[in-house]
Design a protein around this motif. Structure first.
Motif, PDB file in Angstrom:
ATOM      1  N   THR A   4     -67.988   9.457   1.394  1.00  0.00           N
ATOM      2  CA  THR A   4     -68.518  10.053   3.031  1.00  0.00           C
ATOM      3  C   THR A   4     -66.822  10.008   4.063  1.00  0.00           C
ATOM      4  OG1 THR A   4     -68.490   8.106   3.741  1.00  0.00           O
ATOM      5  CG2 THR A   4     -70.599   9.233   3.070  1.00  0.00           C
ATOM      6  N   SER A   5     -66.985  11.401   4.990  1.00  0.00           N
ATOM      7  CA  SER A   5     -65.267  10.953   6.010  1.00  0.00           C
ATOM      8  C   SER A   5     -67.144  10.811   6.924  1.00  0.00           C
ATOM      9  CB  SER A   5     -64.650  12.423   5.753  1.00  0.00           C
ATOM     10  OG  SER A   5     -63.806  12.576   6.134  1.00  0.00           O
ATOM     11  N   GLN A   6     -66.753  10.307   8.002  1.00  0.00           N
ATOM     12  CA  GLN A   6     -66.732  11.048   8.979  1.00  0.00           C
ATOM     13  C   GLN A   6     -66.812  10.656  10.766  1.00  0.00           C
ATOM     14  OE1 GLN A   6     -70.216  10.505  10.145  1.00  0.00           O
ATOM     15  NE2 GLN A   6     -70.759   9.981  11.992  1.00  0.00           N
ATOM     16  N   ARG A   7     -66.494  11.243  11.408  1.00  0.00           N
ATOM     17  CA  ARG A   7     -65.999  10.939  12.234  1.00  0.00           C
ATOM     18  C   ARG A   7     -67.347  10.537  13.775  1.00  0.00           C
ATOM     19  NH1 ARG A   7     -60.319  12.547  14.269  1.00  0.00           N
ATOM     20  NH2 ARG A   7     -59.416  12.261  12.615  1.00  0.00           N
ATOM     21  N   VAL A   8     -67.045  10.041  14.542  1.00  0.00           N
ATOM     22  CA  VAL A   8     -68.095   9.730  15.394  1.00  0.00           C
ATOM     23  C   VAL A   8     -68.362  10.923  16.369  1.00  0.00           C
ATOM     24  CG1 VAL A   8     -68.837   8.114  17.305  1.00  0.00           C
ATOM     25  CG2 VAL A   8     -67.603   6.587  15.504  1.00  0.00           C
ATOM     26  N   SER A   9     -69.427  11.566  16.814  1.00  0.00           N
ATOM     27  CA  SER A   9     -69.136  12.383  17.062  1.00  0.00           C
ATOM     28  C   SER A   9     -70.180  12.467  18.480  1.00  0.00           C
ATOM     29  CB  SER A   9     -69.864  13.283  16.584  1.00  0.00           C
ATOM     30  OG  SER A   9     -71.341  12.612  15.916  1.00  0.00           O
ATOM     31  N   ASP A  10     -71.367  11.670  18.993  1.00  0.00           N
ATOM     32  CA  ASP A  10     -71.738  11.054  20.167  1.00  0.00           C
ATOM     33  C   ASP A  10     -71.371  10.937  21.044  1.00  0.00           C
ATOM     34  OD1 ASP A  10     -74.948   8.726  20.840  1.00  0.00           O
ATOM     35  OD2 ASP A  10     -73.759  10.422  21.868  1.00  0.00           O
ATOM     36  N   PRO A  11     -70.631  11.611  22.065  1.00  0.00           N
ATOM     37  CA  PRO A  11     -70.057  11.170  22.820  1.00  0.00           C
ATOM     38  C   PRO A  11     -70.835  10.200  24.060  1.00  0.00           C
ATOM     39  CG  PRO A  11     -71.346  13.146  23.985  1.00  0.00           C
ATOM     40  CD  PRO A  11     -71.843  12.598  22.515  1.00  0.00           C
ATOM     41  N   LEU A  12     -71.690   9.677  24.221  1.00  0.00           N
ATOM     42  CA  LEU A  12     -72.332   8.296  24.556  1.00  0.00           C
ATOM     43  C   LEU A  12     -71.795   7.295  24.270  1.00  0.00           C
ATOM     44  CD1 LEU A  12     -76.037   9.212  25.470  1.00  0.00           C
ATOM     45  CD2 LEU A  12     -74.182   9.319  26.762  1.00  0.00           C
ATOM     46  N   THR A  13     -71.193   7.272  22.598  1.00  0.00           N
ATOM     47  CA  THR A  13     -71.159   5.787  22.326  1.00  0.00           C
ATOM     48  C   THR A  13     -69.221   6.093  21.957  1.00  0.00           C
ATOM     49  OG1 THR A  13     -71.481   6.661  19.911  1.00  0.00           O
ATOM     50  CG2 THR A  13     -73.287   5.716  21.330  1.00  0.00           C
ATOM     51  N   GLN A  15     -66.408   6.419  23.906  1.00  0.00           N
ATOM     52  CA  GLN A  15     -66.189   5.052  23.708  1.00  0.00           C
ATOM     53  C   GLN A  15     -65.477   3.561  23.327  1.00  0.00           C
ATOM     54  OE1 GLN A  15     -63.170   5.285  27.166  1.00  0.00           O
ATOM     55  NE2 GLN A  15     -63.523   7.360  26.857  1.00  0.00           N
ATOM     56  N   ALA A  16     -66.609   3.440  23.177  1.00  0.00           N
ATOM     57  CA  ALA A  16     -67.217   1.696  22.419  1.00  0.00           C
ATOM     58  C   ALA A  16     -67.335   1.893  21.259  1.00  0.00           C
ATOM     59  CB  ALA A  16     -68.813   1.503  22.492  1.00  0.00           C
ATOM     60  N   SER A  17     -67.518   2.731  20.749  1.00  0.00           N
ATOM     61  CA  SER A  17     -67.407   2.790  19.110  1.00  0.00           C
ATOM     62  C   SER A  17     -66.483   3.077  18.066  1.00  0.00           C
ATOM     63  CB  SER A  17     -68.537   3.646  18.238  1.00  0.00           C
ATOM     64  OG  SER A  17     -70.296   3.317  18.841  1.00  0.00           O
ATOM     65  N   PRO A  18     -65.649   2.311  17.709  1.00  0.00           N
ATOM     66  CA  PRO A  18     -64.061   2.727  16.798  1.00  0.00           C
ATOM     67  C   PRO A  18     -64.450   3.940  15.982  1.00  0.00           C
ATOM     68  CG  PRO A  18     -64.919   0.599  15.502  1.00  0.00           C
ATOM     69  CD  PRO A  18     -66.174   0.785  17.142  1.00  0.00           C
ATOM     70  N   ARG A  19     -63.431   5.002  15.817  1.00  0.00           N
ATOM     71  CA  ARG A  19     -63.543   6.059  14.519  1.00  0.00           C
ATOM     72  C   ARG A  19     -63.463   5.549  13.237  1.00  0.00           C
ATOM     73  NH1 ARG A  19     -62.674  10.937  18.712  1.00  0.00           N
ATOM     74  NH2 ARG A  19     -61.832  11.745  16.622  1.00  0.00           N
ATOM     75  N   VAL A  20     -64.402   6.225  12.561  1.00  0.00           N
ATOM     76  CA  VAL A  20     -63.780   6.323  11.187  1.00  0.00           C
ATOM     77  C   VAL A  20     -63.174   7.162  10.402  1.00  0.00           C
ATOM     78  CG1 VAL A  20     -65.602   5.838   9.001  1.00  0.00           C
ATOM     79  CG2 VAL A  20     -65.857   4.693  11.232  1.00  0.00           C
ATOM     80  N   SER A  21     -62.051   7.302  10.048  1.00  0.00           N
ATOM     81  CA  SER A  21     -61.632   8.220   9.322  1.00  0.00           C
ATOM     82  C   SER A  21     -62.017   8.375   7.794  1.00  0.00           C
ATOM     83  CB  SER A  21     -59.707   8.717   8.920  1.00  0.00           C
ATOM     84  OG  SER A  21     -59.654   7.336   8.497  1.00  0.00           O
ATOM     85  N   GLN A  22     -62.828   7.548   7.363  1.00  0.00           N
ATOM     86  CA  GLN A  22     -62.971   7.741   6.112  1.00  0.00           C
ATOM     87  C   GLN A  22     -64.007   6.093   5.396  1.00  0.00           C
ATOM     88  OE1 GLN A  22     -61.701   9.589   1.989  1.00  0.00           O
ATOM     89  NE2 GLN A  22     -60.612   8.008   1.802  1.00  0.00           N
ATOM     90  N   SER A  23     -64.716   6.690   4.699  1.00  0.00           N
ATOM     91  CA  SER A  23     -65.225   5.015   4.011  1.00  0.00           C
ATOM     92  C   SER A  23     -65.892   5.718   2.323  1.00  0.00           C
ATOM     93  CB  SER A  23     -66.764   4.520   4.741  1.00  0.00           C
ATOM     94  OG  SER A  23     -67.849   5.874   4.357  1.00  0.00           O
ATOM     95  N   VAL A  24     -65.863   4.161   1.711  1.00  0.00           N
ATOM     96  CA  VAL A  24     -66.012   4.712   0.289  1.00  0.00           C
ATOM     97  C   VAL A  24     -66.245   3.171   0.040  1.00  0.00           C
ATOM     98  CG1 VAL A  24     -64.711   4.571  -1.911  1.00  0.00           C
ATOM     99  CG2 VAL A  24     -63.353   5.767   0.330  1.00  0.00           C
ATOM    100  N   PHE A  25     -67.238   3.500  -0.585  1.00  0.00           N
ATOM    101  CA  PHE A  25     -68.238   2.201  -1.645  1.00  0.00           C
ATOM    102  C   PHE A  25     -68.500   2.444  -2.912  1.00  0.00           C
ATOM    103  CE2 PHE A  25     -72.175   3.752  -2.326  1.00  0.00           C
ATOM    104  CZ  PHE A  25     -72.471   4.505  -1.349  1.00  0.00           C
ATOM    105  N   ASP A  26     -68.676   0.742  -3.422  1.00  0.00           N
ATOM    106  CA  ASP A  26     -68.616   0.781  -4.544  1.00  0.00           C
ATOM    107  C   ASP A  26     -70.289  -0.225  -4.738  1.00  0.00           C
ATOM    108  OD1 ASP A  26     -68.043  -1.479  -4.668  1.00  0.00           O
ATOM    109  OD2 ASP A  26     -65.712  -0.900  -6.166  1.00  0.00           O
ATOM    110  N   TRP A  34     -60.378   2.879   9.582  1.00  0.00           N
ATOM    111  CA  TRP A  34     -61.053   3.672  10.813  1.00  0.00           C
ATOM    112  C   TRP A  34     -59.532   3.927  11.409  1.00  0.00           C
ATOM    113  CZ3 TRP A  34     -65.016   1.541  12.025  1.00  0.00           C
ATOM    114  CH2 TRP A  34     -65.516  -0.244  11.734  1.00  0.00           C
ATOM    115  N   ALA A  35     -60.053   5.168  12.404  1.00  0.00           N
ATOM    116  CA  ALA A  35     -59.302   6.291  12.812  1.00  0.00           C
ATOM    117  C   ALA A  35     -57.763   5.418  13.056  1.00  0.00           C
ATOM    118  CB  ALA A  35     -59.414   6.638  13.983  1.00  0.00           C
ATOM    119  N   ASP A  36     -57.626   4.328  13.667  1.00  0.00           N
ATOM    120  CA  ASP A  36     -56.550   4.008  14.117  1.00  0.00           C
ATOM    121  C   ASP A  36     -55.533   3.421  12.850  1.00  0.00           C
ATOM    122  OD1 ASP A  36     -57.594   1.371  13.534  1.00  0.00           O
ATOM    123  OD2 ASP A  36     -57.584   0.329  15.308  1.00  0.00           O
TER     124      ASP A  36
END
Lengths: 380, 380
Positions: A4-13, A15-26, A34-36
């Motif tokens: 999944t590739s996901q960017r935090v889009s809710d403006p309310l969170t 600031q508080a939520s670190p941005r995710v550039s990619q997540s993978v699971f097995d 993380w975006a940083d």
């Protein structure tokens, strides 16, 4: 495997939520980029163990899920990042949801961050700025109490001036933050001395730096001493930061003091207390956890023959450093004054008296958990 | 260098005094060949440190000599064995005299003999012979009290039957041997439960084996639990010897549990308690000193990624062994009964209830030093 590739889009969170550039699971783990640029990995069993849902966690934060009930081979079946949250479902059907910020905070990379107080090591250079508060501001609670407890947490001691001279004040002071540790010496103990320097050598009345009760299991972690009256002139209390002195020992001597068990013992008509600990007690990370130094109650050393001379050299070097002026602070307790020491870190002693008279102190023991708890609550 | 050859000749002390076939000293040490073939060496600094004269030792056994005052390079100037005693003079003019039996007893070869209790490890095989005493024989003190305390020292737990059902009995029991450890839960705490197996899964009321308060520093070393009333049928208390289970773990898993710090935490409105310790805490000799296992208060593990799976495997293996029937003993607390556990060794839990009703327990904490002291004094 899913990506999944996901960017935090809710403006309310955002600031508080670190941005995710990619997540993978097995099945067995979830990997998050993380975006940083930081990367975290969380294992399925770890995620399942830390599910925060009301079935798995009490509102107090206590875990209701018994970790032992997690099935072997637990696997992540799905993971989705959305609106600053991540939701994971497991092969056993359970679903868990966290704020992404929580996950980021609990990245395994925090492993080396130890719990516990932030020690500031000190020597005689703090003589001019001893942590001293007025009794009435500490008794009032709030910021005064917090400042006093904070000094003990950071420096291992603090002084209170201008308190009452009534018997029992010392336990009352302990109850400001915690609980008295009653022992065979009572809830509190009296130290009365008649000082007569004319009859005894001046130094005969001094008392070398020591920790109290190393023969006790567990050793009391805090000691308080309160002055009710003192007509003897010149005597002073001395304190030394055992952690600072241990830091300045040679590594070889430090290792010897940390690896050699010493037996401490006290016995009288009604008691027989004995325990074994090294002079420098390390925690599982190898960091210094406690100092136990008391020449009164140390039992004859039992060492391999070739260790006796090196061990005594280390023991004496440490003991003499504890008495050296560059490490030691001094202050005089006037009636109504008291001090508290972290008995696993700061050693106390006293100098001799130059004028005769009487002295009446009361002491008690208490424990650090109460102090740190109170300090944490006052710091919320 | 001087050589003396000496046989103990006084018939009154011949039995008690070990025979010396030869002793040799140079400045820095005294070597003794005992008639039984054993050889001891004592260093000058060690001998000076352990001088038993009234100037150096208080009648209580506390050392008055501050070890730090021993001059560097202290040397033995003379040594003489006579009438079951040895007298040594030092280069600084001080003379010391010991019974030869004391010297023999304090030969360095005793180094590996640890202090502390003699543990007898146990499993379900002791179910038919649980250490159980009657309340009235323990309250009477003497042999009854000694038997009860001795069981705790050896097995890590003991049961008392037939006591009163009055509130406060639990602290009264602790005061039979020591001192209550007051905490933020009070001097004692109430455990009241309304049991209704009709509404909850049978096992939902069970509680896995755990130690109490690992988030506390120091962790309480003893816990007592007293039953005031119980109308719920079928529920039982369970105990397991954590030291026995740790002994049966694979060495690799034991090492992992002993080398990995875990953070434990409890917080509510008034408290915030947190500390860090491995599940298996070793002493400086590498022997198991304490077990801390509590899935309720364990915080999310922070481990190097490659350790997460092996660590969980060890943690779950240990936790499940703690629940295994072959390690566990069970008993039912009737009103008036109580038990005591060594909270650093024996884990407690309970099974679910088969019949509805109410249950009222009171618990308190105390410490081992008081217990061992009382036991030692009763054993004199």
């Amino acid at each position: 495997m899913t990506t999944t590739s996901q960017r935090v889009s809710d403006p309310l969170t955002r600031q508080a939520s670190p941005r995710v550039s990619q997540s993978v699971f097995d099945g067995s783990r979830l990997r998050v980029d993380w975006a940083d640029g930081h990367r975290s990995t969380f294992h399925a069993v770890w995620l399942r163990d830390n599910c925060p849902c009301p079935e798995c966690r009490h509102p107090s934060g206590q875990r209701l899920l018994d970790t032992r009930s997690i099935p072997d081979g637990i696997a992540v079946a799905a993971a989705r990042f959305e609106n600053g949250e991540v939701e994971t479902s497991f092969a056993d059907g359970h679903r868990a949801r966290w704020a992404t910020g929580w996950l980021r905070d609990h990245c395994y990379c925090g492993e080396e961050r130890p719990a516990g107080p932030r020690h500031r090591l000190w020597g005689a250079e703090i003589q001019s700025e001893l942590p001293t508060l007025r009794f009435e501001e500490v008794v009032a609670g709030g910021a005064g109490l917090r400042a006093w407890l904070s000094a003990v947490d950071e420096l291992g001691f603090a002084i209170l001036r201008g308190g009452p001279t009534e018997p029992g004040t010392v336990t009352r002071a302990a109850e400001l933050f915690g609980y008295v540790r009653e022992t065979n010496y009572g809830r509190l103990f009296d130290v009365r001395s008649v000082v007569n320097p004319g009859n005894l050598a001046y130094t005969g009345l001094g008392l070398g730096a020591h920790t109290d009760n190393p023969y006790r299991d567990p050793t009391p972690t805090l000691q308080l001493l309160h002055c009710l009256s003192s007509s003897a002139g010149g005597g002073e209390n001395t304190l030394v930061d055992g952690f600072r002195v241990a830091d300045d020992l040679s590594p070889g001597q430090r290792d010897l003091l940390a690896s050699t068990p010493v037996r401490f013992r006290f016995a009288d008509e009604e008691s027989e207390l004995e325990t074994e600990t090294p002079v420098l007690e390390l925690d599982v990370r190898g960091a210094l956890r406690a100092v136990h130094y008391n020449t009164r109650s140390a039992q004859p050393f039992r060492l391999r023959e070739e260790l006796v001379e090196p061990y005594y050299a280390a023991y004496l070097a440490f003991g003499r450093m504890l008495e050296a002026p560059e490490y030691r602070i001094r202050f005089r307790l006037e009636p109504g004054d008291l001090f508290i020491v972290d008995n696993l870190r700061v050693l106390h002693g006293r100098t001799g008296y130059s004028e005769s008279g009487e002295r009446h102190l009361q002491g008690c023991y208490a424990d650090r958990d109460g102090l740190r708890s109170k300090l944490a609550v006052l710091s919320r």
